[in-house]
Design a protein around this motif. Sequence first.
Motif, mmCIF file in Angstrom:
data_model
loop_
_atom_site.group_PDB
_atom_site.id
_atom_site.type_symbol
_atom_site.label_atom_id
_atom_site.label_comp_id
_atom_site.label_asym_id
_atom_site.label_seq_id
_atom_site.Cartn_x
_atom_site.Cartn_y
_atom_site.Cartn_z
ATOM 1 N N SER A 194 0.815 -1.216 0.000
ATOM 2 C CA SER A 194 0.000 0.000 0.000
ATOM 3 C C SER A 194 0.847 1.264 0.000
ATOM 4 C CB SER A 194 -0.950 0.002 1.202
ATOM 5 O OG SER A 194 -0.223 -0.081 2.420
ATOM 6 N N GLU A 195 2.006 1.222 0.658
ATOM 7 C CA GLU A 195 2.866 2.406 0.694
ATOM 8 C C GLU A 195 3.366 2.760 -0.708
ATOM 9 O OE1 GLU A 195 7.086 3.913 2.727
ATOM 10 O OE2 GLU A 195 6.143 2.046 3.376
ATOM 11 N N GLN A 196 3.804 1.754 -1.435
ATOM 12 C CA GLN A 196 4.276 1.991 -2.800
ATOM 13 C C GLN A 196 3.131 2.432 -3.705
ATOM 14 O OE1 GLN A 196 5.839 -1.501 -4.790
ATOM 15 N NE2 GLN A 196 7.225 -0.276 -6.035
ATOM 16 N N ARG A 197 1.986 1.797 -3.543
ATOM 17 C CA ARG A 197 0.823 2.152 -4.353
ATOM 18 C C ARG A 197 0.394 3.596 -4.092
ATOM 19 N NH1 ARG A 197 -1.772 -2.038 -3.412
ATOM 20 N NH2 ARG A 197 -3.012 -1.408 -1.622
ATOM 21 N N ASN A 198 0.348 3.990 -2.840
ATOM 22 C CA ASN A 198 -0.038 5.357 -2.495
ATOM 23 C C ASN A 198 0.967 6.378 -3.027
ATOM 24 O OD1 ASN A 198 -2.439 4.739 -1.142
ATOM 25 N ND2 ASN A 198 -1.362 4.340 0.788
ATOM 26 N N ARG A 199 2.249 6.006 -3.006
ATOM 27 C CA ARG A 199 3.269 6.925 -3.528
ATOM 28 C C ARG A 199 3.060 7.165 -5.019
ATOM 29 N NH1 ARG A 199 7.346 6.328 -6.510
ATOM 30 N NH2 ARG A 199 7.373 4.049 -6.326
ATOM 31 N N ILE A 200 2.785 6.088 -5.750
ATOM 32 C CA ILE A 200 2.573 6.217 -7.190
ATOM 33 C C ILE A 200 1.340 7.061 -7.478
ATOM 34 C CG2 ILE A 200 1.901 4.942 -9.279
ATOM 35 C CD1 ILE A 200 3.743 2.700 -8.370
ATOM 36 N N ILE A 201 0.262 6.808 -6.747
ATOM 37 C CA ILE A 201 -0.967 7.575 -6.971
ATOM 38 C C ILE A 201 -0.766 9.036 -6.593
ATOM 39 C CG2 ILE A 201 -3.374 7.846 -6.276
ATOM 40 C CD1 ILE A 201 -3.532 4.815 -5.977
ATOM 41 N N ASP A 202 0.003 9.277 -5.526
ATOM 42 C CA ASP A 202 0.299 10.659 -5.136
ATOM 43 C C ASP A 202 1.078 11.380 -6.230
ATOM 44 O OD1 ASP A 202 -0.999 10.397 -2.723
ATOM 45 O OD2 ASP A 202 0.824 9.945 -1.577
ATOM 46 N N GLU A 203 2.021 10.673 -6.848
ATOM 47 C CA GLU A 203 2.868 11.289 -7.861
ATOM 48 C C GLU A 203 2.143 11.470 -9.199
ATOM 49 O OE1 GLU A 203 6.376 8.949 -8.243
ATOM 50 O OE2 GLU A 203 7.176 9.494 -6.276
ATOM 51 N N VAL A 204 1.400 10.456 -9.601
ATOM 52 C CA VAL A 204 0.779 10.459 -10.929
ATOM 53 C C VAL A 204 -0.663 10.943 -10.892
ATOM 54 C CG1 VAL A 204 0.196 9.023 -12.925
ATOM 55 C CG2 VAL A 204 2.287 8.564 -11.638
ATOM 56 N N GLY A 205 -1.340 10.688 -9.767
ATOM 57 C CA GLY A 205 -2.758 10.997 -9.681
ATOM 58 C C GLY A 205 -3.584 9.910 -10.342
ATOM 59 N N LEU A 206 -4.865 10.189 -10.530
ATOM 60 C CA LEU A 206 -5.775 9.270 -11.217
ATOM 61 C C LEU A 206 -6.450 10.025 -12.362
ATOM 62 C CD1 LEU A 206 -7.423 7.586 -8.070
ATOM 63 C CD2 LEU A 206 -5.551 6.673 -9.480
ATOM 64 N N PRO A 207 -5.684 10.386 -13.386
ATOM 65 C CA PRO A 207 -6.233 11.184 -14.491
ATOM 66 C C PRO A 207 -7.406 10.485 -15.170
ATOM 67 C CG PRO A 207 -3.845 11.018 -14.638
ATOM 68 C CD PRO A 207 -4.268 10.052 -13.590
ATOM 69 N N GLN A 208 -8.407 11.251 -15.516
ATOM 70 C CA GLN A 208 -9.579 10.691 -16.181
ATOM 71 C C GLN A 208 -9.313 10.591 -17.680
ATOM 72 O OE1 GLN A 208 -13.282 12.515 -15.180
ATOM 73 N NE2 GLN A 208 -14.492 11.027 -16.338
ATOM 74 N N ARG A 209 -9.136 9.362 -18.143
ATOM 75 C CA ARG A 209 -8.856 9.118 -19.555
ATOM 76 C C ARG A 209 -10.149 9.025 -20.375
ATOM 77 N NH1 ARG A 209 -3.845 9.180 -21.784
ATOM 78 N NH2 ARG A 209 -4.169 7.187 -22.867
ATOM 79 N N THR A 210 -11.175 8.441 -19.769
ATOM 80 C CA THR A 210 -12.489 8.343 -20.404
ATOM 81 C C THR A 210 -13.534 8.552 -19.326
ATOM 82 O OG1 THR A 210 -12.971 5.993 -20.024
ATOM 83 C CG2 THR A 210 -11.531 6.522 -21.891
ATOM 84 N N GLN A 211 -14.789 8.531 -19.716
ATOM 85 C CA GLN A 211 -15.864 8.675 -18.731
ATOM 86 C C GLN A 211 -15.944 7.467 -17.795
ATOM 87 O OE1 GLN A 211 -19.850 8.511 -20.380
ATOM 88 N NE2 GLN A 211 -19.142 7.330 -22.152
ATOM 89 N N HIS A 212 -15.266 6.377 -18.153
ATOM 90 C CA HIS A 212 -15.308 5.160 -17.338
ATOM 91 C C HIS A 212 -14.108 5.030 -16.398
ATOM 92 C CE1 HIS A 212 -18.561 3.808 -19.967
ATOM 93 N NE2 HIS A 212 -17.798 4.120 -20.997
ATOM 94 N N THR A 213 -13.137 5.915 -16.495
ATOM 95 C CA THR A 213 -11.932 5.829 -15.667
ATOM 96 C C THR A 213 -12.276 5.999 -14.187
ATOM 97 O OG1 THR A 213 -10.656 6.840 -17.458
ATOM 98 C CG2 THR A 213 -9.620 6.752 -15.290
#
Length: 264
Positions: free
Chosen positions: A154-173
């Motif tokens: 979870s620590e690594q996953r949270n770091r990646i999400i913090d750095e990259v975010g969760l950009p909306q690529r489509t309406q389903h993202t």
Amino acid sequence: MVKEEQQHDSSLKALDILEALKDSGPNGMGLTEVAERSGLTKSTVHRIMSALSNRDYVVRNDETKKYKLGFKILQFNGAMIESLSVRSIAHPHLVELGRRTGETIHLVHRDGNQGVYIDKIDCQHSVGLLSYIGKRIMLHCTAAGKVFLAYMDSEQRNRIIDEVGLPQRTQHTITDRSILEEELQKNREQGFSWNKMEDREDVIAISAPLFDSGNTLISAIAVAGPTYRFSQEVAMQAIPVLLETAQIVSGKLGYSANRKQPHL
């Protein structure tokens, strides 16, 4: 000593930099060290590295300010790709998976905050996907990317999400972290991941993990196709053969299904 650059063929400067970076290791190499190893001035290195980075041949870690080679280099080095044991072991099974599903097959590695295609089997249909070996993908909105997120701590996953975010690529993202966490938990439980038009509106994909003899996730196999042909209902029918293929390849990599839960 810095080389006399006016006497040094400019076409070789990029190669000098790439050759210096090949020994950078997993943590990368700073600009000064690259300059020292390549024998070029820092200004020249910075200029060329910027160009290489823009084309994904070099990857820069914004946090450490260090550089390392990007997976796009693989496009120009077939021998390097063949030397990757997972690729050579998996390839014939990917071909068979493509034959049985009729859709495009990808073998994906994770490189930092992204995934990279290291092998591709084109589909049997005239209309396929515009993907290629060396292409980089986001993790939160692709089937293979979710495999990597699901099996990391979870620590690594949270770091990646913090750095990259969760950009909306489509309406389903999926752009809500809690919803994504719920899906990743489900992915771990069921052993495969979905991309339901989350990266492209017209593509659906399913993906399963590959584990090695150390019981560690090393790659992911994905089946992808256009929605008009590879609907969710059709993809569901392909899941058993995807999981069978992943189990076979993992077994050849030394993984034992009788062992405990794979390392996260």
